[in-house]
Design an enzyme around this catalytic site. Structure first.
Site, PDB file in Angstrom:
ATOM      1  N   SER A  12      -7.331  92.287 -14.976  1.00 52.48           N
ATOM      2  CA  SER A  12      -6.098  92.330 -15.758  1.00 52.48           C
ATOM      3  C   SER A  12      -6.043  93.432 -16.797  1.00 52.48           C
ATOM      4  O   SER A  12      -4.954  93.855 -17.190  1.00 52.48           O
ATOM      5  CB  SER A  12      -5.874  90.974 -16.453  1.00 52.48           C
ATOM      6  OG  SER A  12      -6.940  90.685 -17.343  1.00 52.48           O
ATOM      7  N   HIS A  22      -3.057  88.508 -11.107  1.00 58.13           N
ATOM      8  CA  HIS A  22      -2.305  89.762 -11.110  1.00 58.13           C
ATOM      9  C   HIS A  22      -2.161  90.360  -9.714  1.00 58.13           C
ATOM     10  O   HIS A  22      -1.742  91.509  -9.574  1.00 58.13           O
ATOM     11  CB  HIS A  22      -2.976  90.760 -12.051  1.00 58.13           C
ATOM     12  CG  HIS A  22      -2.768  90.438 -13.489  1.00 58.13           C
ATOM     13  ND1 HIS A  22      -1.646  90.830 -14.190  1.00 58.13           N
ATOM     14  CD2 HIS A  22      -3.529  89.731 -14.374  1.00 58.13           C
ATOM     15  CE1 HIS A  22      -1.727  90.394 -15.432  1.00 58.13           C
ATOM     16  NE2 HIS A  22      -2.858  89.725 -15.566  1.00 58.13           N
ATOM     17  N   LYS A  25       3.517  85.057 -13.567  1.00 58.44           N
ATOM     18  CA  LYS A  25       3.537  86.515 -13.656  1.00 58.44           C
ATOM     19  C   LYS A  25       4.547  87.040 -12.630  1.00 58.44           C
ATOM     20  O   LYS A  25       5.738  86.971 -12.870  1.00 58.44           O
ATOM     21  CB  LYS A  25       2.121  87.071 -13.482  1.00 58.44           C
ATOM     22  CG  LYS A  25       1.205  86.693 -14.653  1.00 58.44           C
ATOM     23  CD  LYS A  25      -0.166  87.280 -14.528  1.00 58.44           C
ATOM     24  CE  LYS A  25      -0.985  87.121 -15.801  1.00 58.44           C
ATOM     25  NZ  LYS A  25      -1.226  85.729 -16.208  1.00 58.44           N
TER      26      LYS A  25
END
Length: 393
Positions: free
Chosen positions: A179, A207, A238
């Site tokens: 990340s 991610h 996300k």
């Protein structure tokens, strides 16, 4: 008075220039956001595909509230499992090409729940040195032995696997995309080593979900490793654009976590709006493939622009691009000055990253226009000149 050491610590952060306040947004999350009445190009959001404000997700959430209410009133194991919870988990498992899946309240809670429940004193967890804080805290909650291998160092990983042969279960844990640096784990080699030494692999795709793989299925799918990774953990907050975390796994693991995963057992279930929006996000990802094309085109354009200006962006190969500045105070000052030039890009410093490795972490999205990114590059160039930052163009 109580907690005098807390006051001292806060004062020390202020003196060192490392104290940071929360930054309230006054608009929806998008390619631009409003802060203190000013419109800024947003480069700090995890909203990779722009789904957080997508019309289809918003409509799904509204309809779910109207039909099922604002909340669920219970934990999943008592009276808080609606049919939509299990339907979404079935859809998610199909999307991830796994037998089953289970949704937790957040990605952080997922790592805590999975690691603490599945590993005991007879087991060992083998973790990359730069894994996410939630993995680190999950490991702390286990009674398992633990080994940390050097970041993406396959020789060190193999050494750890050789030295832990006597444990019942050896679980290799890695982020799919790291990340802070934006690099991708060498997952094919990790899986091959794990299979060689009869170990299992767990990948945190926080991610990578919605970013890598076909339609955003993640790192495992990206590398063609479907069926060879025991546990895929990720977030729904996300690229998916909503809230929550999940583990994609076998049916037995799902059933076991329902009984033993403490964050799952003792947290009220997601409200209907969250579940419905998450389900719609998966469908959007399957149907609107142009979002991924735009995301990666923007990623390439922005990375090339930063390199051409002479910024050090490390080895990032994903939409996460760190602009390495080194000193904490410089990174914070750089971030503040970017706001003056129309860009919101947050600084990241110790303890999130090592001392001396402070940076501006940028994330481009599918929502950014070419004009947004050109304005952002000009702002980075201007602030570097104002602060006398040495560039390498």
């Amino acid at each position: 008075m109580a907690f005098e050491h807390i006051t001292e610590a806060i004062n020390e952060m202020k003196e060192q220039g490392t104290f940071r306040k929360l930054v309230p947004l006054e608009s929806a999350q998008g390619n631009e956001v409003t802060i203190d009445g000013k419109s800024l190009v947003q480069l700090s959001s995890n909203n990779y595909l722009g789904l957080a404000n997508h019309p289809r997700l918003k409509q799904a959430a509204i309809e779910a509230v109207e039909q099922y209410g604002a909340g669920t009133g219970s934990v999943r194991t008592i009276a808080g499992t609606f049919e939509m919870h299990e339907a979404f988990e079935r859809e998610l498992a199909e999307f991830k090409h796994t037998e089953a899946s289970l949704v937790f309240q957040s990605g952080f809670a997922t790592n805590l729940g999975v690691l603490s429940a599945l590993l005991g004193p007879e087991d060992v967890v083998i973790s990359d040195a730069l894994n996410h804080a939630s993995i680190i805290d999950g490991i702390r909650l286990t009674k398992a032995a633990r080994r940390i291998y050097k970041h993406v160092d396959l020789e060190d990983l193999e050494k750890a696997l050789k030295e832990t042969q006597d444990y019942r279960t050896r679980l290799v844990v890695t982020d799919g995309v790291f990340s802070m640096d934006g690099n991708i784990a060498p997952l094919p080699a990790i899986v091959e080593l794990a299979e060689k030494y009869d170990a299992a692999v767990m990948v945190d795709d926080a991610h990578a979900s919605g970013v890598l793989g076909k339609n955003g299925r993640g790192t495992v799918n990206h590398f063609g490793l479907d069926g060879r990774v025991a546990l895929q953990v990720g977030t729904l907050s996300k690229a998916i654009g909503v809230l929550g975390g999940y583990v994609a796994c076998s049916q037995d693991v799902r059933d076991y976590l329902i009984h033993k995963g403490r964050p799952f057992l003792f947290s009220t279930s997601h409200p209907p709006a969250v579940v419905a929006a998450n389900r719609e996000a998966i469908r959007v990802m399957k149907e609107e493939e142009e979002l991924f094309d735009k995301l990666w085109a923007n990623t390439e354009f922005f990375k090339n622009g930063l390199r051409d200006l002479g910024f050090d962006i490390g080895h990032a190969t994903t939409p996460i691009t760190p602009v390495m500045l080194g000193e904490e105070t410089l990174a914070h000052t750089f971030s503040d000055k970017l706001k003056d030039h129309g860009v919101f890009a947050q600084s990241i410093a110790f303890p999130t990253v090592e001392r001396g490795k402070a940076r501006i972490r940028t994330i481009v999205t599918a929502e950014h226009t070419r004009d947004d990114l050109e304005r952002a590059l000009e702002a980075f160039k201007t602030v570097a000149e104002e602060l006398n930052v040495t560039l390498h163009a």
